[in-house]
Design a protein around this motif. Sequence first.
Motif, PDB file in Angstrom:
ATOM      1  N   LEU A 190       1.072  -0.942   0.114  1.00 24.57           N
ATOM      2  CA  LEU A 190       0.065  -0.067   0.114  1.00 24.57           C
ATOM      3  C   LEU A 190       1.013   1.291  -0.211  1.00 24.57           C
ATOM      4  O   LEU A 190       1.709   1.400   0.667  1.00 24.57           O
ATOM      5  CB  LEU A 190      -0.815   0.058   1.451  1.00 24.57           C
ATOM      6  CG  LEU A 190      -1.743  -1.178   1.633  1.00 24.57           C
ATOM      7  CD1 LEU A 190      -2.579  -1.182   2.933  1.00 24.57           C
ATOM      8  CD2 LEU A 190      -2.971  -1.506   0.130  1.00 24.57           C
ATOM      9  N   THR A 245       1.847  -6.817  -5.675  1.00 23.57           N
ATOM     10  CA  THR A 245       0.702  -5.927  -6.369  1.00 23.57           C
ATOM     11  C   THR A 245       0.649  -4.586  -5.452  1.00 23.57           C
ATOM     12  O   THR A 245       0.621  -4.651  -4.318  1.00 23.57           O
ATOM     13  CB  THR A 245      -0.765  -6.726  -6.066  1.00 23.57           C
ATOM     14  OG1 THR A 245      -0.620  -7.827  -6.671  1.00 23.57           O
ATOM     15  CG2 THR A 245      -1.834  -5.718  -6.710  1.00 23.57           C
ATOM     16  N   ILE A 291      -0.920  -1.069  -4.531  1.00 22.04           N
ATOM     17  CA  ILE A 291      -2.338  -0.093  -4.397  1.00 22.04           C
ATOM     18  C   ILE A 291      -1.756   1.416  -4.106  1.00 22.04           C
ATOM     19  O   ILE A 291      -1.128   1.485  -2.860  1.00 22.04           O
ATOM     20  CB  ILE A 291      -3.290  -0.446  -3.376  1.00 22.04           C
ATOM     21  CG1 ILE A 291      -3.725  -2.219  -3.831  1.00 22.04           C
ATOM     22  CG2 ILE A 291      -4.378   0.154  -3.416  1.00 22.04           C
ATOM     23  CD1 ILE A 291      -4.390  -2.721  -2.680  1.00 22.04           C
ATOM     24  N   ILE A 345      -2.346  -0.838  -8.991  1.00 23.20           N
ATOM     25  CA  ILE A 345      -3.825  -0.453  -8.856  1.00 23.20           C
ATOM     26  C   ILE A 345      -3.910   1.235  -8.281  1.00 23.20           C
ATOM     27  O   ILE A 345      -3.149   1.377  -7.108  1.00 23.20           O
ATOM     28  CB  ILE A 345      -4.460  -1.214  -7.913  1.00 23.20           C
ATOM     29  CG1 ILE A 345      -4.549  -2.726  -8.837  1.00 23.20           C
ATOM     30  CG2 ILE A 345      -6.151  -0.944  -8.108  1.00 23.20           C
ATOM     31  CD1 ILE A 345      -4.844  -3.777  -7.714  1.00 23.20           C
ATOM     32  N   ASN A 403      -5.665   4.368  -6.337  1.00 23.38           N
ATOM     33  CA  ASN A 403      -6.554   4.617  -5.419  1.00 23.38           C
ATOM     34  C   ASN A 403      -7.103   5.828  -5.965  1.00 23.38           C
ATOM     35  O   ASN A 403      -6.225   6.746  -6.013  1.00 23.38           O
ATOM     36  CB  ASN A 403      -6.249   4.757  -4.153  1.00 23.38           C
ATOM     37  CG  ASN A 403      -6.878   4.444  -3.015  1.00 23.38           C
ATOM     38  OD1 ASN A 403      -7.829   3.348  -3.107  1.00 23.38           O
ATOM     39  ND2 ASN A 403      -6.723   4.902  -1.800  1.00 23.38           N
ATOM     40  N   ALA A 446      -8.099   1.753   0.091  1.00 24.85           N
ATOM     41  CA  ALA A 446      -7.019   0.973  -0.401  1.00 24.85           C
ATOM     42  C   ALA A 446      -7.190  -0.062   0.451  1.00 24.85           C
ATOM     43  O   ALA A 446      -6.711  -1.399  -0.419  1.00 24.85           O
ATOM     44  CB  ALA A 446      -5.593   1.558  -0.168  1.00 24.85           C
ATOM     45  N   ILE A 490      -9.543  -2.467  -1.145  1.00 19.88           N
ATOM     46  CA  ILE A 490      -8.994  -3.055  -2.578  1.00 19.88           C
ATOM     47  C   ILE A 490      -8.155  -4.327  -2.234  1.00 19.88           C
ATOM     48  O   ILE A 490      -8.285  -5.453  -2.920  1.00 19.88           O
ATOM     49  CB  ILE A 490      -8.253  -2.114  -3.481  1.00 19.88           C
ATOM     50  CG1 ILE A 490      -9.258  -1.119  -3.951  1.00 19.88           C
ATOM     51  CG2 ILE A 490      -7.596  -2.659  -4.406  1.00 19.88           C
ATOM     52  CD1 ILE A 490      -8.473   0.282  -4.363  1.00 19.88           C
TER      53      ILE A 490
END
Length: 329
Positions: free
Chosen positions: A67, A88, A90, A121, A123, A316, A319
């Motif tokens: 994050l 991954t 975010i 990804i 936010n 976040a 997600i």
Amino acid sequence: MKVAVVGATGMVGNVMLKVLEERNFPLSELIPVASERSVGKKIKFGEKEFEVVGLETAVAMKPEIALFSAGGDTSLKWAPKFAEVGTTVIDNSSAWRMNPEHKLVIPEINASLLDKSDKIIANPNCSTIQLLMALKPLHDNYGIKRVVVSTYQSITGTGVKAVQQLENEYSGENGEMAYPYPIHRNALPHCDVFQDNGYTKEEMKLTNETKKILGDDSVNVTATAIRIPVVGGHSESVNIEFSKDFEEADVRKILSEFPGITVQDNPGVNTYPMPIYAEGKDDVFVGRIRRDHSQPNTLNMWIVADNLRKGAATNAVQIAEYLIEHKIV
Ligand code: 2RA
């Protein structure tokens, strides 16, 4: 599940840690990441303590999820490095939001777009998230033609320096200024930098991100973003012109049935959303719902949310929860 929080010592990063803990996020190891000057600091998380590390170290630890809330420059440089090792990301900055290669996600609206190919990804901006939570169900039912939105934004959206400026102005202390003018007893029509078109970046985020999240370029948004001396959350006065007519009772029902929205709308007994009561909560609060009698098919409403929570950290984390629940990560 190793989870990194990049920007862990910042205002949003701290709320990310709080929300992860509150929601019992299924992590086995937390990797708090911050600038070199914070490396080595201990961060309490649940019953454990975790040591702050730098970005290089964090990448090498190969977290499953990262994050980010560390600014656009850091994200542009480091999110791809995490993605290269399988993480991954975010990201809460604006760096990837309008990039067509990357998805801009509010879980209640478009998390179903996500798949294993998504390694970075975005936010959405805080004021976008709370606005779209209310717009999406109404767009689905009535087709939105145009939105006029005025935001009344908390100084926490600017960060610690702004909160300190307000406290200094309260106490009459001198100190570093986050804004070009005093914020105490003032309202600044200036959130983020001005562009050649006369709008600020903050205002254009509402215009551009709305189109991307709704997947409909025909929806027109014009915004004015104001900074006010409030800490609990952002408020928005919203005027919406639809393609077809509506019943106010139906609008209230549609909004109240949308996950993550609480309708607070009974002015007769002084019931309406306010940032002082939205602070610390994850819902988006909607009230002052009423027809705009100046033209057909048009509605006014008032939207309030904690910009650090649903406007940033909680969205976040939601997600990340979706990615796990749907075995994408
Ligand atoms: C602000 N939306 O309120 C910005 C922060 N991300 O300044």
